[in-house]
Motif scaffolding. Sequence first.
Motif, mmCIF file in Angstrom:
data_model
loop_
_atom_site.group_PDB
_atom_site.id
_atom_site.type_symbol
_atom_site.label_atom_id
_atom_site.label_comp_id
_atom_site.label_asym_id
_atom_site.label_seq_id
_atom_site.Cartn_x
_atom_site.Cartn_y
_atom_site.Cartn_z
ATOM 1 N N MET A 162 7.397 3.876 8.193
ATOM 2 C CA MET A 162 8.204 4.463 7.411
ATOM 3 C C MET A 162 8.301 3.652 6.034
ATOM 4 O O MET A 162 8.536 2.405 5.852
ATOM 5 C CB MET A 162 9.549 4.629 7.703
ATOM 6 N N ALA A 163 7.910 4.409 4.768
ATOM 7 C CA ALA A 163 7.874 3.551 3.509
ATOM 8 C C ALA A 163 9.322 3.045 3.335
ATOM 9 O O ALA A 163 10.307 3.512 3.702
ATOM 10 C CB ALA A 163 7.648 4.581 2.435
ATOM 11 N N GLY A 164 9.292 1.728 2.652
ATOM 12 C CA GLY A 164 10.532 1.118 2.427
ATOM 13 C C GLY A 164 10.970 0.105 3.384
ATOM 14 O O GLY A 164 11.921 -0.729 3.458
ATOM 15 N N GLU A 165 10.400 0.287 4.600
ATOM 16 C CA GLU A 165 10.747 -0.439 5.865
ATOM 17 C C GLU A 165 9.625 -1.535 5.985
ATOM 18 O O GLU A 165 8.551 -1.173 5.963
ATOM 19 C CB GLU A 165 11.322 0.344 6.945
ATOM 20 N N ARG A 166 9.987 -2.427 6.739
ATOM 21 C CA ARG A 166 9.185 -3.490 7.010
ATOM 22 C C ARG A 166 7.996 -2.787 8.106
ATOM 23 O O ARG A 166 8.471 -1.871 9.049
ATOM 24 C CB ARG A 166 9.621 -4.821 7.879
ATOM 25 N N GLN A 167 6.802 -3.269 7.876
ATOM 26 C CA GLN A 167 5.632 -2.687 8.706
ATOM 27 C C GLN A 167 5.274 -3.903 9.611
ATOM 28 O O GLN A 167 4.789 -4.857 9.145
ATOM 29 C CB GLN A 167 4.446 -2.215 8.077
ATOM 30 N N ASP A 168 5.421 -4.003 10.806
ATOM 31 C CA ASP A 168 5.009 -5.010 11.799
ATOM 32 C C ASP A 168 3.388 -5.445 11.509
ATOM 33 O O ASP A 168 3.060 -6.706 11.903
ATOM 34 C CB ASP A 168 5.351 -4.823 13.215
ATOM 35 N N ASP A 169 2.812 -4.553 11.401
ATOM 36 C CA ASP A 169 1.219 -4.692 11.271
ATOM 37 C C ASP A 169 0.888 -5.088 9.740
ATOM 38 O O ASP A 169 -0.420 -5.516 9.586
ATOM 39 C CB ASP A 169 0.302 -3.757 11.854
ATOM 40 N N CYS A 170 1.750 -5.328 8.829
ATOM 41 C CA CYS A 170 1.522 -5.644 7.695
ATOM 42 C C CYS A 170 1.371 -7.067 7.030
ATOM 43 O O CYS A 170 2.655 -7.590 7.433
ATOM 44 C CB CYS A 170 2.324 -4.792 6.815
ATOM 45 N N LEU A 171 0.361 -7.786 6.714
ATOM 46 C CA LEU A 171 0.246 -9.043 6.485
ATOM 47 C C LEU A 171 1.511 -9.358 5.187
ATOM 48 O O LEU A 171 2.275 -10.586 5.248
ATOM 49 C CB LEU A 171 -1.129 -9.339 5.845
ATOM 50 N N PHE A 172 1.519 -8.578 4.184
ATOM 51 C CA PHE A 172 2.285 -9.139 3.256
ATOM 52 C C PHE A 172 3.966 -8.879 3.518
ATOM 53 O O PHE A 172 4.614 -9.673 3.258
ATOM 54 C CB PHE A 172 2.250 -8.346 1.970
ATOM 55 N N CYS A 173 4.140 -7.912 4.713
ATOM 56 C CA CYS A 173 5.471 -8.035 5.084
ATOM 57 C C CYS A 173 5.853 -9.256 5.779
ATOM 58 O O CYS A 173 6.887 -9.743 6.018
ATOM 59 C CB CYS A 173 5.958 -6.601 5.999
#
Length: 119
Positions: free
Chosen positions: A1-12
């Motif tokens: 969901m937008a605005g929430e951390r994404q587990d597969d996102c390098l920048f998160c």
Amino acid sequence: MAGERQDDCLFCKIVAGEVPADVVRETGTTLAFRDINPQAPTHVLVVPKVHYRDAPSLAAADPQVTADVLREAGEVAAEDKVDGTGYRIVFNTGSGAGQTVWHAHAHVLGGRGFNWPPG
């Protein structure tokens, strides 16, 4: 969901401190770190700490954080002393434009000449 951390996102993961980065600035809403593959003497990424896929999604959902990213880009340029000679702030949006990490981010590029139009 937008605005929430994404587990597969390098920048998160960088924002969370799970992946190391050469951090140059941090605010309550943004993190700025040096690009691992710099395209100019100054090449810093400014990311919102919240996850949005791209700059238009961020701007639509949170104009204040969008402004924070741009303000921090200017601060990065000043700290790297490229504000007097000129610099670029680039948001790549979509794979055709070169976006490879699907987390909104601004590239701050300076310290060398740039051609127009960009290529």
